[in-house]
Design a protein around this motif. Structure first.
Motif, PDB file in Angstrom:
ATOM      1  N   ALA A   1      38.514  47.397  31.800  1.00  0.00           N
ATOM      2  CA  ALA A   1      38.334  47.770  33.212  1.00  0.00           C
ATOM      3  C   ALA A   1      39.165  46.831  34.079  1.00  0.00           C
ATOM      4  N   VAL A   2      39.619  47.341  35.207  1.00  0.00           N
ATOM      5  CA  VAL A   2      40.308  46.507  36.184  1.00  0.00           C
ATOM      6  C   VAL A   2      39.252  45.618  36.834  1.00  0.00           C
ATOM      7  N   CYS A   3      39.477  44.305  36.777  1.00  0.00           N
ATOM      8  CA  CYS A   3      38.493  43.381  37.352  1.00  0.00           C
ATOM      9  C   CYS A   3      38.998  42.692  38.609  1.00  0.00           C
ATOM     10  N   PHE A   4      40.308  42.784  38.883  1.00  0.00           N
ATOM     11  CA  PHE A   4      40.853  42.147  40.077  1.00  0.00           C
ATOM     12  C   PHE A   4      42.157  42.822  40.450  1.00  0.00           C
ATOM     13  N   GLN A   5      42.410  42.934  41.754  1.00  0.00           N
ATOM     14  CA  GLN A   5      43.663  43.493  42.253  1.00  0.00           C
ATOM     15  C   GLN A   5      44.129  42.627  43.403  1.00  0.00           C
ATOM     16  N   GLY A   6      45.438  42.294  43.419  1.00  0.00           N
ATOM     17  CA  GLY A   6      45.966  41.455  44.478  1.00  0.00           C
ATOM     18  C   GLY A   6      47.447  41.214  44.299  1.00  0.00           C
ATOM     19  N   SER A   7      47.937  40.143  44.896  1.00  0.00           N
ATOM     20  CA  SER A   7      49.355  39.789  44.756  1.00  0.00           C
ATOM     21  C   SER A   7      49.604  39.280  43.342  1.00  0.00           C
ATOM     22  N   MET A   8      50.865  39.194  42.954  1.00  0.00           N
ATOM     23  CA  MET A   8      51.201  38.719  41.622  1.00  0.00           C
ATOM     24  C   MET A   8      50.641  37.315  41.398  1.00  0.00           C
ATOM     25  N   GLU A   9      50.793  36.447  42.385  1.00  0.00           N
ATOM     26  CA  GLU A   9      50.319  35.074  42.259  1.00  0.00           C
ATOM     27  C   GLU A   9      48.795  35.009  42.119  1.00  0.00           C
ATOM     28  N   GLU A  10      48.088  35.800  42.915  1.00  0.00           N
ATOM     29  CA  GLU A  10      46.627  35.838  42.828  1.00  0.00           C
ATOM     30  C   GLU A  10      46.181  36.323  41.455  1.00  0.00           C
ATOM     31  N   CYS A  11      46.830  37.382  40.965  1.00  0.00           N
ATOM     32  CA  CYS A  11      46.468  37.944  39.665  1.00  0.00           C
ATOM     33  C   CYS A  11      46.764  36.977  38.532  1.00  0.00           C
ATOM     34  N   GLU A  12      47.880  36.270  38.625  1.00  0.00           N
ATOM     35  CA  GLU A  12      48.200  35.273  37.596  1.00  0.00           C
ATOM     36  C   GLU A  12      47.140  34.174  37.561  1.00  0.00           C
ATOM     37  N   THR A  13      46.700  33.732  38.736  1.00  0.00           N
ATOM     38  CA  THR A  13      45.671  32.688  38.803  1.00  0.00           C
ATOM     39  C   THR A  13      44.349  33.190  38.237  1.00  0.00           C
ATOM     40  N   VAL A  14      43.939  34.382  38.635  1.00  0.00           N
ATOM     41  CA  VAL A  14      42.684  34.955  38.131  1.00  0.00           C
ATOM     42  C   VAL A  14      42.758  35.145  36.618  1.00  0.00           C
ATOM     43  N   ALA A  15      43.871  35.673  36.125  1.00  0.00           N
ATOM     44  CA  ALA A  15      44.027  35.894  34.680  1.00  0.00           C
ATOM     45  C   ALA A  15      43.956  34.573  33.916  1.00  0.00           C
ATOM     46  N   GLU A  16      44.582  33.551  34.437  1.00  0.00           N
ATOM     47  CA  GLU A  16      44.539  32.230  33.787  1.00  0.00           C
ATOM     48  C   GLU A  16      43.116  31.689  33.757  1.00  0.00           C
ATOM     49  N   ASN A  17      42.405  31.820  34.876  1.00  0.00           N
ATOM     50  CA  ASN A  17      41.018  31.344  34.935  1.00  0.00           C
ATOM     51  C   ASN A  17      40.104  32.133  34.001  1.00  0.00           C
ATOM     52  N   MET A  18      40.307  33.441  33.923  1.00  0.00           N
ATOM     53  CA  MET A  18      39.503  34.267  33.018  1.00  0.00           C
ATOM     54  C   MET A  18      39.800  33.902  31.559  1.00  0.00           C
ATOM     55  N   THR A  19      41.064  33.659  31.253  1.00  0.00           N
ATOM     56  CA  THR A  19      41.445  33.252  29.896  1.00  0.00           C
ATOM     57  C   THR A  19      40.819  31.907  29.559  1.00  0.00           C
ATOM     58  N   ASN A  20      40.830  30.982  30.512  1.00  0.00           N
ATOM     59  CA  ASN A  20      40.204  29.669  30.293  1.00  0.00           C
ATOM     60  C   ASN A  20      38.700  29.791  30.082  1.00  0.00           C
ATOM     61  N   ALA A  21      38.109  30.877  30.576  1.00  0.00           N
ATOM     62  CA  ALA A  21      36.687  31.150  30.362  1.00  0.00           C
ATOM     63  C   ALA A  21      36.470  31.918  29.052  1.00  0.00           C
ATOM     64  N   ASN A  22      37.529  32.019  28.246  1.00  0.00           N
ATOM     65  CA  ASN A  22      37.502  32.680  26.927  1.00  0.00           C
ATOM     66  C   ASN A  22      37.278  34.186  27.000  1.00  0.00           C
ATOM     67  N   LEU A  23      37.672  34.800  28.107  1.00  0.00           N
ATOM     68  CA  LEU A  23      37.629  36.256  28.228  1.00  0.00           C
ATOM     69  C   LEU A  23      39.032  36.798  28.001  1.00  0.00           C
ATOM     70  N   THR A  24      39.122  38.004  27.471  1.00  0.00           N
ATOM     71  CA  THR A  24      40.414  38.619  27.158  1.00  0.00           C
ATOM     72  C   THR A  24      40.865  39.490  28.319  1.00  0.00           C
ATOM     73  N   VAL A  25      42.009  39.120  28.908  1.00  0.00           N
ATOM     74  CA  VAL A  25      42.556  39.853  30.043  1.00  0.00           C
ATOM     75  C   VAL A  25      44.067  39.968  29.893  1.00  0.00           C
ATOM     76  N   ILE A  26      44.637  40.940  30.603  1.00  0.00           N
ATOM     77  CA  ILE A  26      46.097  41.056  30.733  1.00  0.00           C
ATOM     78  C   ILE A  26      46.422  41.366  32.186  1.00  0.00           C
ATOM     79  N   LEU A  27      47.655  41.089  32.559  1.00  0.00           N
ATOM     80  CA  LEU A  27      48.145  41.470  33.888  1.00  0.00           C
ATOM     81  C   LEU A  27      48.729  42.859  33.822  1.00  0.00           C
ATOM     82  N   GLY A  28      48.559  43.619  34.866  1.00  0.00           N
ATOM     83  CA  GLY A  28      49.129  44.951  34.938  1.00  0.00           C
ATOM     84  C   GLY A  28      49.851  45.160  36.248  1.00  0.00           C
TER      85      GLY A  28
END
Length: 94
Positions: A66-93
């Motif tokens: 599911a899409v969990c966040f939508q925003g600018s490229m920089e915002e999405c990169e930060t959110v994806a990094e934080n989610m990955t650090n929380a051991n959740l599996t995410v990708i940027l789209g």
């Protein structure tokens, strides 16, 4: 958009689209984390309300992603990094 406001070059078109937030983070389902942990991460890291976090967690569980966040490229990169650090599996789209 009126004809006079339409972008005339590729660069103008690209700039126009970048400002509309076409970037997003996709969360994938896993069998490791409890529902409450995923909801907490969605609230804390994706700035979702409890209601939205539950909805996204359920959609992820049901559909596998599911899409969990939508925003600018920089915002999405930060959110994806934080989610990955929380051991959740995410990708940027895009």
């Amino acid at each position: 958009m009126t004809e006079q406001n339409q972008p005339s070059t590729f660069e103008e078109t690209q700039t126009h689209f970048d400002s509309v937030y076409f970037y997003f983070v996709i969360l994938f389902n896993d069998s490791i984390h409890e529902f409450s942990y995923v909801e907490d991460c969605l609230m804390k890291l994706c700035f979702k309300t409890k209601k939205d976090a539950k909805k996204i967690a359920m959609e992820t569980h049901t559909n596998g992603k599911a899409v969990c966040f939508q925003g600018s490229m920089e915002e999405c990169e930060t959110v994806a990094e934080n989610m990955t650090n929380a051991n959740l599996t995410v990708i940027l789209g895009v």
